[in-house]
Each structure stands twice: as C-alpha cells, then as structure tokens.
Design a protein around this motif. Structure first.
Motif, mmCIF file in Angstrom:
data_model
loop_
_atom_site.group_PDB
_atom_site.id
_atom_site.type_symbol
_atom_site.label_atom_id
_atom_site.label_comp_id
_atom_site.label_asym_id
_atom_site.label_seq_id
_atom_site.Cartn_x
_atom_site.Cartn_y
_atom_site.Cartn_z
ATOM 1 N N ASP A 193 0.822 -1.201 0.000
ATOM 2 C CA ASP A 193 0.000 0.000 0.000
ATOM 3 C C ASP A 193 0.861 1.259 0.000
ATOM 4 N N TRP A 247 -0.284 2.012 -3.436
ATOM 5 C CA TRP A 247 -1.619 2.509 -3.077
ATOM 6 C C TRP A 247 -2.709 1.500 -3.429
ATOM 7 N N LEU A 277 -4.491 -2.439 -1.988
ATOM 8 C CA LEU A 277 -4.556 -3.539 -1.032
ATOM 9 C C LEU A 277 -5.112 -4.738 -1.798
ATOM 10 N N ASP A 280 -9.644 -0.209 1.776
ATOM 11 C CA ASP A 280 -9.535 -0.076 3.230
ATOM 12 C C ASP A 280 -10.605 -0.881 3.956
ATOM 13 N N PRO A 314 -1.113 6.703 2.181
ATOM 14 C CA PRO A 314 -2.329 5.890 2.242
ATOM 15 C C PRO A 314 -2.732 5.599 3.681
ATOM 16 N N GLY A 358 -4.110 2.696 4.678
ATOM 17 C CA GLY A 358 -3.945 1.285 5.014
ATOM 18 C C GLY A 358 -2.834 1.003 6.014
#
Length: 359
Positions: A126, A130, A132, A190, A324, A326
């Motif tokens: 992430d 960027w 997941l 997220d 980010p 995350g």
C-alpha cells in the motif's frame, strides 16, 4: 489452550527458532511485496535481482546475513539492493517475538502470527502502490474466521461479526466521506483491510483501531504540514501557469459581450464527480435491478471515476506528500493486538473501553 513442549531449558531454542522462522518468512514476504502488485507468480521463477535478472544462489538468499555479506549490492551487476529487504525480514522476525511475548505458547499465537504474515506485505504494498490486493485481503478475512474455529462457536461468531461490522462500517464511512467532500475520502480497499482486522481481533477492537489509526495519521499529517507547508498533493507552482493571451490593441473590444465571460468560466469549471447506482440505470428489468441492489450498495466503486478523452477511467495519481490510510490501519491493528491489555490499563477509561475486546 496452551501447547506442551520441551523442558524450560530448551525454551531459548524455541524462541530462537521462532525468530529465524520470522526472518525466513520475511524473506518470502519480500517476494510477495515485489510480485503480487505486478500480477506475477510468487513461486516461479526463483529469487533474482530485479535489475539484471541474476539468479540468487542459496548463500545469497540467507535472510539479513546475505545482504550484509554482499554489502547491499548484487553480486551480478553490482547495483545496490534496497535495504527494504532487510527491514521486512527483521520486522517480521521481531513481530513474531512480540506475538510470543503477548500470547506465550498458546493457540492464540497461531492467528497472531498469521495476522503479521498478512499485514506486513499489505503495508508495504500500500505504501508503494496505493493498493490492497484482494489476493491477500480476501483470503485473510477467511483465515481469520477459520482460525477461530478451534476456540469455539463464540470465537467464530466474534470473528464473523468483526469482519461484517468492519466492512459495513467502513463502506458507510466511504459513502459519507464522498458525500461530504465530493471526492474519494477513503480507499476502496480499506474496508477489506478493516474486515480482515475485525475477523482476527473481533468487533470490540474496531473502535480502538479506528481511533489509533486516525490519531497517528493526523499527527504525521500535521508534521508534514509543518515541514512542507501542506499535507496533501503538491500543486503546480504559479510560475508554471501559462501567461494570459496578449490582446491586440487594435481589436474592437465592444464585439465581446460582458455576459460571455461568466459563461466561459462556468464551462471551464471541472465537473463534480457523480455517483450513479447501477441498479437505477434505465433499461434494466426489475429482477436485474433487485439483484444489483446488494452488489451496488456493498461493492460499487465510490465515486464514479471521471473518463478521459478515450472514454477510459482516469487513474488517480497520489501527490508527493500523500500517505495511504492502510498502513495506519495495519499499525493500529498490531498495537491493539500486542499492546491492548497494557494500553487499557494506562489510558483513560473512555479509550480503555475501546480496547476491552482484545484477546
């Protein structure tokens, strides 16, 4: 549930073994971090230099020691090897020891190690890309529920409820954030990461995770604001703006209506992003609308991405100071899991209540 193992004199050997296991798994996670975002296999081909393709020998693939022995350079091309590889290996090994310190040799150690195995690559992927990846979050959610089975039906219900509450809560926040700011306020992945954390740590921990992730993210945002003058993407400097077109002094300015300038300004404004639910689009039969309702409410991207001249969705590019969310969620999840009882004792009652469900 406590494991039985060798006598006390052998415990240091078990601890050393767990640390070495963490280093080896960290070495494998480096492969996951490098290949999963590119859609490559994590099995074949074997480890190799990403710059020259030099295939690593077994003695070049020993966690930490090989990097130190090679002085951080590839034996084939001599180019530097990122210290991130050593960082991931040491981080994984140390987190394995932290899990042992928290849970001792009990069954709870197993899901804790699996959670570390998932959060480490998700964090680094992430930070760099960027994203997941579903290939990690979706199996992770299932693993959190399945690993609760040996602890009984109550633990399974807690894991399932944690995954559902985490996902639905962040899905709602995702939509509310878009409505409030007229732009994407939370990353689409997220909510899957929060569902993963809820599956492993239970729904009781979600408020604590949200609190710590938001707090720490805000602190770093304020620091970036103080150091760089902004906490978001850096816009183009004013000096790069194109100069206004020169006017011909002989031109008849009376031919331009004063009402045309506001109209042109309105036309030049960028359109606000829109949100159109797929089940409301015209031409669909009723049964298809009914089927689409739950899918749209749960999974349809928010907001609709703007289209470029070719009709393709424009890809959002993060600014140089964007971070980010995350990694903050992952960090908060580890803090709640590993430090939950300690934090609940030293923090105010209101915060301690948010940590009461930690295992």
């Amino acid at each position: 549930m406590t494991f039985t193992y060798a006598p006390g004199w052998a415990e240091p050997l078990f601890i050393l073994f767990l640390f070495i296991l963490g280093l080896c798994i960290g070495s494998f996670l480096n492969v996951v971090i490098a290949r999963v975002p590119e859609g490559l296999s994590i099995v074949r081909p074997g480890s190799r230099c990403p710059k020259c393709g030099h295939v690593l020998s077994w003695y070049e693939n020993i966690p930490v020691l090989s990097w130190l022995g090679l002085r951080g350079k590839c034996r084939g091309c001599g180019m530097p090897i990122s210290p991130r590889y050593v960082l991931v290996e040491l981080l994984t090994g140390l987190l394995f020891l932290a899990c042992l310190k928290r849970f001792d040799w009990t069954y709870e150690l197993v899901p804790a190690l699996v959670l570390v195995f998932l959060l480490v690559p998700l964090t680094f992927i992430d930070l760099e890309h960027w994203i997941l990846p579903f290939s990690l979050t979706l199996p992770g959610i299932a693993a959190g529920v399945l690993l609760a089975i040996p602890q009984g039906s109550e633990a399974v219900a807690r894991a399932g409820l944690g995954a559902a509450v985490g996902f639905l809560g962040f899905r709602l926040m995702e939509y509310i954030g878009w409505r409030a700011f007229k732009r994407e306020a939370l990353g689409g992945g997220d909510k899957f990461l929060v569902a993963l954390l809820g599956a492993f740590l239970g729904w009781h921990s979600l408020l604590g995770i949200l609190f710590f992730s938001s707090l720490q993210g805000s602190i770093v945002g304020v620091a970036l604001l103080a150091l760089t003058g902004r906490a978001g993407p850096r816009g183009a400097p004013e000096a790069e703006a194109p100069p206004p077109p020169a006017q011909d002094p002989q031109a008849d300015v009376s031919l331009t209506s004063p009402m045309e300038a506001p109209a042109e300004a309105e036309a030049a404004e960028e359109p606000e992003p829109t949100m159109t639910w797929d089940f409301t689009k015209p031409g669909l039969p009723l049964w298809k609308r009914v089927v689409l309702v739950p899918w749209c409410l749960l999974f349809q991207p928010i907001p609709d991405a703007e289209l470029d001249e070719a009709g393709e969705e424009e890809e959002w590019v993060p600014g140089p100071t964007n971070i980010p969310f995350g990694p903050w969620l992952a960090l908060a999840g580890l803090e709640v899991m590993l430090l939950g009882p300690l934090l609940a004792r030293v923090l105010p009652l209101e915060v301690a209540l948010m940590l009461g469900g930690t295992r």
